[in-house]
Enzyme design. Structure first.
Site, short mmCIF file in Angstrom:
data_model
loop_
_atom_site.label_atom_id
_atom_site.label_comp_id
_atom_site.label_asym_id
_atom_site.label_seq_id
_atom_site.Cartn_x
_atom_site.Cartn_y
_atom_site.Cartn_z
N SER A 3 6.13 2.87 -11.18
CA SER A 3 4.92 2.13 -10.82
C SER A 3 5.13 0.62 -11.01
O SER A 3 5.74 0.18 -12.00
CB SER A 3 3.75 2.55 -11.70
OG SER A 3 3.36 3.87 -11.42
N ALA A 46 2.67 5.93 -4.65
CA ALA A 46 1.70 5.50 -3.63
C ALA A 46 2.42 5.21 -2.31
O ALA A 46 1.94 5.59 -1.23
CB ALA A 46 0.94 4.27 -4.10
N TYR A 73 0.52 1.36 8.18
CA TYR A 73 -0.26 0.90 7.01
C TYR A 73 -1.76 1.05 7.27
O TYR A 73 -2.55 1.29 6.35
CB TYR A 73 0.13 -0.53 6.64
CG TYR A 73 -0.14 -0.86 5.19
CD1 TYR A 73 0.43 -0.11 4.17
CD2 TYR A 73 -0.97 -1.92 4.84
CE1 TYR A 73 0.19 -0.40 2.84
CE2 TYR A 73 -1.22 -2.22 3.50
CZ TYR A 73 -0.63 -1.46 2.52
OH TYR A 73 -0.89 -1.74 1.20
N VAL A 127 -11.64 4.85 -11.00
CA VAL A 127 -12.48 3.72 -10.57
C VAL A 127 -13.60 4.12 -9.62
O VAL A 127 -14.45 3.28 -9.29
CB VAL A 127 -11.64 2.58 -9.92
CG1 VAL A 127 -10.74 1.91 -10.94
CG2 VAL A 127 -10.85 3.08 -8.71
N LYS A 141 -6.74 -3.96 2.11
CA LYS A 141 -6.03 -5.06 1.40
C LYS A 141 -6.57 -6.42 1.84
O LYS A 141 -6.58 -7.38 1.07
CB LYS A 141 -4.52 -4.97 1.64
CG LYS A 141 -3.83 -3.79 0.96
CD LYS A 141 -3.89 -3.86 -0.55
CE LYS A 141 -2.97 -2.83 -1.19
NZ LYS A 141 -3.21 -2.67 -2.65
#
Ligand code: NAD
Length: 265
Positions: free
Chosen positions: A19, A198, A158, A65, A165
């Protein structure tokens, strides 16, 4: 003495040794910061605790989250652990359903996928900044998140993550603008592609790595150590004049226009 001596940092987003957050934690520990960690779920708890044990033995707290109650509980626990506050928040969290980050932009895109990608990958930065804010008062606080070139360029596969993002990078600017008067700086690193859990979800990721290796000015992909060192700097008082910025740690890939042309033809 390291340049983060006396600083306290919360590191989110560790899922494995690979990570990016792990690279950041290692650099911050080396530079003298005291660390605390969060883990997304019980499955990841022991992995995060393993990292924590190697890097000063700080506490680890649960944090999904998508759950406001967990965000509140995290900062309540952190306030007990560090009653006079903390200095650095690392946000290294992103998620989009796999079908949304392969194939064409519209292929896997649904209202639900769009909302989920934005909730977890963009909104969560502001949610965590809100929780951290009272604990960062009177200190030279720094918040750092991770972005990718897909925020500003259309990149194959993406897809919705690029849109999320872009929202994340805009959030960095608004947070920097609003928290600056309180002495809190907010920045992003736009990292080049790195093989992590990820990233494995992104369609054609191996080819992306090969392309960057062949074309980036430094002729290699970046490492979590490269990103970790830049993150440690940006969150330190050495970077006290930098806020609201997206800093590329991508071996210069972002500067390229057309490459690979054969001049002899
Ligand atoms: P990673 O899989 O190691 O880390 C992603 C983290 O997000 C994991 O720790 C996971 O637990 C966490 N996460 C996902 N959903 C969550 C939720 N609901 N609540 C809490 N945590 C959650 O991968 P990584 O590549 O180290 O990703 C870290 C950051 O870096 C991400 O924002 C990613 O978009 C960004 N980034 C990665 C690359 C790359 O090529 N690997 C490049 C640029 C930016």
């Amino acid at each position: 003495m390291g340049f983060l001596q006396g600083k306290r940092a919360l590191i989110t987003g560790i899922a494995s040794q690979r990570s990016i957050a792990n690279g950041i934690a290692e650099a911050m520990h080396r530079e003298g910061a005291e660390l605390a960690f969060s883990y997304q779920n019980e499955k990841l708890k022991s992995r995060v605790e393993e990292v924590a044990a190697k890097l000063g033995g700080g506490p680890s707290f649960p944090l999904d989250v998508t759950d406001d109650a967990q965000i509140d509980a995290l900062f309540a626990a952190l306030g007990q652990h560090w009653p006079d506050g903390f200095d650095i928040l690392i946000h290294a969290i992103a998620y989009a359903p796999r079908e949304a980050i392969a194939g064409g932009f519209l292929d896997g895109l649904t209202r639900e996928n769009f909302a989920m990608a934005h909730d977890i990958s963009a909104y969560s930065l502001s949610a965590l900044a809100r929780g951290a804010r009272p604990l960062m008062q009177g200190r030279q606080g720094a918040i750092l998140t991770l972005s990718y070139l897909g925020a500003e360029r259309a990149l194959q596969s993406y897809n919705v993550m690029g849109v999320a993002k872009a929202a994340l990078e805009a959030s960095v600017r608004y947070l920097a603008f609003n928290l600056g008067p309180e002495g809190i700086r907010v920045n992003a690193i736009s990292a080049g592609p790195i093989k992590t859990l990820a990233a494995a979800g992104i369609g054609g990721f191996r080819k992306i790595l090969g392309h960057v290796e062949a074309n980036a000015p430094i002729r290699r992909t970046v490492t979590i150590e490269d990103v970790g060192n830049a993150a440690a700097f940006l969150c330190s008082d050495l970077a006290s004049g930098i806020t609201g910025e997206v800093t590329y740690v991508d071996g210069g890939y972002n500067i390229l226009g057309m490459t690979g042309l054969d001049e002899s033809e």
